[in-house]
Design an enzyme around this catalytic site. Structure first.
Site, PDB file in Angstrom:
ATOM      1  N   PHE A  45       0.813  -1.222   0.000  1.00  0.00           N
ATOM      2  CA  PHE A  45       0.000   0.000   0.000  1.00  0.00           C
ATOM      3  C   PHE A  45       0.844   1.268   0.000  1.00  0.00           C
ATOM      4  O   PHE A  45       0.322   2.356   0.234  1.00  0.00           O
ATOM      5  CB  PHE A  45      -0.933   0.004   1.216  1.00  0.00           C
ATOM      6  CG  PHE A  45      -1.885  -1.170   1.243  1.00  0.00           C
ATOM      7  CD1 PHE A  45      -3.002  -1.182   0.418  1.00  0.00           C
ATOM      8  CD2 PHE A  45      -1.642  -2.270   2.048  1.00  0.00           C
ATOM      9  CE1 PHE A  45      -3.875  -2.272   0.411  1.00  0.00           C
ATOM     10  CE2 PHE A  45      -2.498  -3.361   2.051  1.00  0.00           C
ATOM     11  CZ  PHE A  45      -3.621  -3.369   1.233  1.00  0.00           C
TER      12      PHE A  45
ATOM     13  N   GLU B 152       4.142   6.572  -3.534  1.00  0.00           N
ATOM     14  CA  GLU B 152       5.404   7.139  -3.993  1.00  0.00           C
ATOM     15  C   GLU B 152       5.674   8.446  -3.247  1.00  0.00           C
ATOM     16  O   GLU B 152       4.759   9.210  -2.959  1.00  0.00           O
ATOM     17  CB  GLU B 152       5.357   7.394  -5.497  1.00  0.00           C
ATOM     18  CG  GLU B 152       5.327   6.099  -6.284  1.00  0.00           C
ATOM     19  CD  GLU B 152       5.267   6.330  -7.776  1.00  0.00           C
ATOM     20  OE1 GLU B 152       5.688   7.389  -8.254  1.00  0.00           O
ATOM     21  OE2 GLU B 152       4.771   5.419  -8.472  1.00  0.00           O
TER      22      GLU B 152
ATOM     23  N   ASN C 245      -7.659   1.157  -3.409  1.00  0.00           N
ATOM     24  CA  ASN C 245      -7.247   2.206  -4.347  1.00  0.00           C
ATOM     25  C   ASN C 245      -8.462   2.841  -5.033  1.00  0.00           C
ATOM     26  O   ASN C 245      -8.514   4.059  -5.239  1.00  0.00           O
ATOM     27  CB  ASN C 245      -6.284   1.642  -5.401  1.00  0.00           C
ATOM     28  CG  ASN C 245      -4.834   1.733  -4.928  1.00  0.00           C
ATOM     29  OD1 ASN C 245      -4.574   2.181  -3.820  1.00  0.00           O
ATOM     30  ND2 ASN C 245      -3.909   1.312  -5.755  1.00  0.00           N
TER      31      ASN C 245
ATOM     32  N   CYS D 237      -0.941   4.104 -10.293  1.00  0.00           N
ATOM     33  CA  CYS D 237      -1.831   3.210  -9.536  1.00  0.00           C
ATOM     34  C   CYS D 237      -3.306   3.513  -9.759  1.00  0.00           C
ATOM     35  O   CYS D 237      -4.025   2.696 -10.318  1.00  0.00           O
ATOM     36  CB  CYS D 237      -1.487   3.272  -8.063  1.00  0.00           C
ATOM     37  SG  CYS D 237       0.104   2.528  -7.738  1.00  0.00           S
TER      38      CYS D 237
HETATM   39  C1  UDX Z   1      -1.526   5.303  -4.314  1.00  0.00           C
HETATM   40  C2  UDX Z   1      -2.036   4.826  -2.951  1.00  0.00           C
HETATM   41  O1  UDX Z   1      -2.086   5.948  -2.059  1.00  0.00           O
HETATM   42  C3  UDX Z   1      -1.134   3.731  -2.395  1.00  0.00           C
HETATM   43  O2  UDX Z   1      -1.684   3.228  -1.190  1.00  0.00           O
HETATM   44  C4  UDX Z   1      -1.035   2.623  -3.414  1.00  0.00           C
HETATM   45  O3  UDX Z   1      -0.159   1.600  -2.947  1.00  0.00           O
HETATM   46  C5  UDX Z   1      -0.561   3.148  -4.742  1.00  0.00           C
HETATM   47  O4  UDX Z   1      -1.420   4.205  -5.186  1.00  0.00           O
HETATM   48  P1  UDX Z   1       0.396   6.938  -5.195  1.00  0.00           P
HETATM   49  O5  UDX Z   1      -0.191   6.735  -6.550  1.00  0.00           O
HETATM   50  O6  UDX Z   1       1.873   6.807  -5.023  1.00  0.00           O
HETATM   51  O7  UDX Z   1      -0.253   5.908  -4.128  1.00  0.00           O
HETATM   52  O8  UDX Z   1       0.027   8.412  -4.704  1.00  0.00           O
HETATM   53  P2  UDX Z   1      -1.110   9.123  -3.830  1.00  0.00           P
HETATM   54  O9  UDX Z   1      -0.435   9.923  -2.806  1.00  0.00           O
HETATM   55  O10 UDX Z   1      -2.130   8.176  -3.361  1.00  0.00           O
HETATM   56  O11 UDX Z   1      -1.742  10.134  -4.901  1.00  0.00           O
HETATM   57  C6  UDX Z   1      -2.338   9.679  -6.103  1.00  0.00           C
HETATM   58  C7  UDX Z   1      -2.892  10.841  -6.890  1.00  0.00           C
HETATM   59  O12 UDX Z   1      -4.026  11.398  -6.226  1.00  0.00           O
HETATM   60  C8  UDX Z   1      -1.919  12.001  -7.078  1.00  0.00           C
HETATM   61  O13 UDX Z   1      -2.013  12.475  -8.404  1.00  0.00           O
HETATM   62  C9  UDX Z   1      -2.376  13.046  -6.090  1.00  0.00           C
HETATM   63  O14 UDX Z   1      -2.072  14.356  -6.505  1.00  0.00           O
HETATM   64  C10 UDX Z   1      -3.885  12.805  -6.105  1.00  0.00           C
HETATM   65  N1  UDX Z   1      -4.572  13.233  -4.882  1.00  0.00           N
HETATM   66  C11 UDX Z   1      -4.320  12.607  -3.695  1.00  0.00           C
HETATM   67  C12 UDX Z   1      -5.528  14.242  -4.944  1.00  0.00           C
HETATM   68  O15 UDX Z   1      -5.785  14.812  -6.011  1.00  0.00           O
HETATM   69  N2  UDX Z   1      -6.198  14.578  -3.804  1.00  0.00           N
HETATM   70  C13 UDX Z   1      -5.971  13.971  -2.607  1.00  0.00           C
HETATM   71  O16 UDX Z   1      -6.634  14.337  -1.629  1.00  0.00           O
HETATM   72  C14 UDX Z   1      -5.013  12.961  -2.543  1.00  0.00           C
END
Ligand code: UDX
Length: 464
Positions: free
Chosen positions: A186, A189, A242, A294
């Site tokens: 989970f 990045e 996710n 993801c």
């Molecule tokens: C995600 C999951 O959080 C993680 O648990 C899983 O293992 C892999 O996918 P990641 O893709 O690395 O991780 O990044 P994350 O911090 O979750 O953000 C994903 C996207 O959502 C980003 O583009 C971020 O900018 C966006 N985001 C996140 C929002 O637009 N609003 C939010 O409140 C949170």
């Protein structure tokens, strides 16, 4: 005593770097582990498993990547990872090889546990390409000489474990004992090391008590509850989690659109919602959409497998549609603010899909650049870390050496990724250098009142 010290050492990434002395005091069982795949998940998993005291051999068929790792370099930008890699290589707890043969039998030690962390990229129809998982399972099955646990770490659709089992059965004519397991990762990045070391939960989808015991031993040094389930449930937990997080983001983005129409402030709405413990405050940050390798692909793959199994999970399609709309919304704002776009200069701050990563995969910046290019605008972009990767996928724009250079002479500045360093810039200087001080804050990084006071024609997401 040793355990407590070890656990407190897990609290923060920088403290994790001081793990070594604790691990020796803690009465843990060290395992020989092979991790196949050195992408984000594989490399972080392998390094962190070494850090908590196991002997790890990481395998990747990409020989130049293995050479790079063996030269002591870290192929990805991930805070804290280079230090941990260096430390565990020096301690002899982690090694890198380019074949499964050398990975499962290394320096006279046999790996009983094989973590499969290879890529599961999207196919054109949205399904996940699982051919690398099959190839690894087959290769390990061909070579195993004693009880082996095949642990899937990659994000896969439900029932992948069953396919892995069928693959092993076809090859394992000598009847070597084995188990399959699902142990989804989970980590996010940018905070991957910290996430691995401080998990909200460790999910172990197991098919036997024997496998469960070994996997519990492996994770024993980590704080955080362990949830043991059957393999299919564990596989579903990852896709469902996710997809749910992506749903939260699309939900608040949809709410932000209504806020704009009625003059409400989405920050307060999100805060008010998030104070309800049943909702929680995280993943309610509105913006120009989620990206990364993801959420977009997992939503597609989850939708695909649901359909294949006979359930049309329409909500997931709407989550994706809202996410697409957010990028369109940004382009519409630029048109509204600048009227004719042809020949005008647009500056972009931030290109990576989120801060603290150099990852450009499915980054919202890709769609924004494509959309702008249709209007024949000149684009100057800056990102503190992802510029090298961005140059490989974005053509026809200028890459500026710093955010000031990107903004110089621009008719509009779009904040695409909320890198914290953008917060501390001299915005007065930025405004003076622009041709017209139009600012579209796609991540609500700045305070609207301050920006307007500074003289910007400022717009953000869902805020008056
Ligand atoms: C995600 C999951 O959080 C993680 O648990 C899983 O293992 C892999 O996918 P990641 O893709 O690395 O991780 O990044 P994350 O911090 O979750 O953000 C994903 C996207 O959502 C980003 O583009 C971020 O900018 C966006 N985001 C996140 C929002 O637009 N609003 C939010 O409140 C949170």
């Amino acid at each position: 005593m040793g355990r407590n010290r070890l656990l407190s050492a897990c609290q923060e990434t920088d403290k994790v770097l001081n793990f070594e002395n604790f691990i020796l005091e803690f009465d843990m069982k060290s395992h020989n582990i092979c991790v196949v795949g050195t992408g984000y998940v594989g490399l972080v998993t392998g390094t962190c498993l070494a850090e908590i005291g196991h002997r790890v051999v990481c395998v990747d068929s990409n020989k130049s990547k293995i050479r790079y790792l063996n030269a002591g370099k870290c192929p990805i930008y991930e805070p804290g990872l280079p230090e941990l890699l260096k430390k565990n290589r020096k301690a002899g707890r982690i090694a890198f090889v380019d074949s499964i043969k050398d990975g499962i039998q290394h320096k006279g030690r046999r790996a009983q546990v094989v973590f499969i962390a290879v890529g599961t990229p999207p196919r054109p129809d949205g399904s996940a390409d699982l051919s690398a998982i099959e190839a690894v399972a087959a290769d390990v099955a061909k070579r195993m000489t004693d009880y082996t646990i095949f642990v899937d770490k990659s994000t896969v659709p439900v029932e992948t474990g069953e396919w892995v089992k069928k693959t092993i059965e076809r090859i394992n004519k000598r009847g070597v004992p084995y188990d399959i397991a699902s142990n989804p990762e989970f980590l996010a990045e940018g905070s991957a090391v910290k996430d691995f070391m401080n998990p909200d939960r460790v999910v172990l989808g197991v098919s036997s008590k024997r496998a469960e015991k070994v996997l519990r031993e492996i994770y024993a040094p980590l704080k955080g509850p362990i949830l043991a389930t059957d393999v299919k449930s564990a596989e579903l937990i990852k896709h469902a989690s996710n997809s749910f997080l992506a749903t939260k983001i699309s939900f608040i983005n949809a709410v932000s659109r209504l806020c704009e129409k009625v003059g409400a402030d989405v920050t307060d709405v999100a805060k008010g919602m998030g104070l309800d413990k049943r909702i929680g405050p995280s993943f309610l940050r509105p913006g120009i959409g989620f990206g990364g390798f993801c959420f977009p692909k997992d939503l597609e793959a989850f939708y695909w497998i649901c359909n294949k199994k006979g359930y049309d999970f329409k909500l997931l399609q709407e989550v994706q549609a809202i996410n697409k709309d957010q990028k369109q919304w940004a382009l519409e704002q630029v048109s509204e603010l600048l009227w004719n776009l042809g020949g005008k200069k647009i500056a972009l701050w931030g290109l990576a899909f989120k801060p603290n990563t150099d990852d450009m995969r499915f980054a919202p910046s890709l769609d924004i650049v494509e959309g702008l290019k249709e209007h024949k605008v000149k684009i100057a972009a800056h990102d503190p870390v992802s510029m090298d990767n961005a140059k490989k996928v974005l053509k026809g724009l200028t890459f500026a050496k710093d955010p000031y250079a990107a903004a110089k002479g621009a008719d509009c500045l779009i904040l695409v990724t909320e890198w914290p360093q953008y917060k501390d810039l001299d915005l007065e200087k930025v405004r003076k250098s622009m041709r017209t001080p139009v600012f579209l804050d796609g991540r609500n990084l700045y305070d609207p009142a301050k920006m307007r006071k500074l003289g910007f024609d400022y717009r953000s997401v869902g805020r008056p």
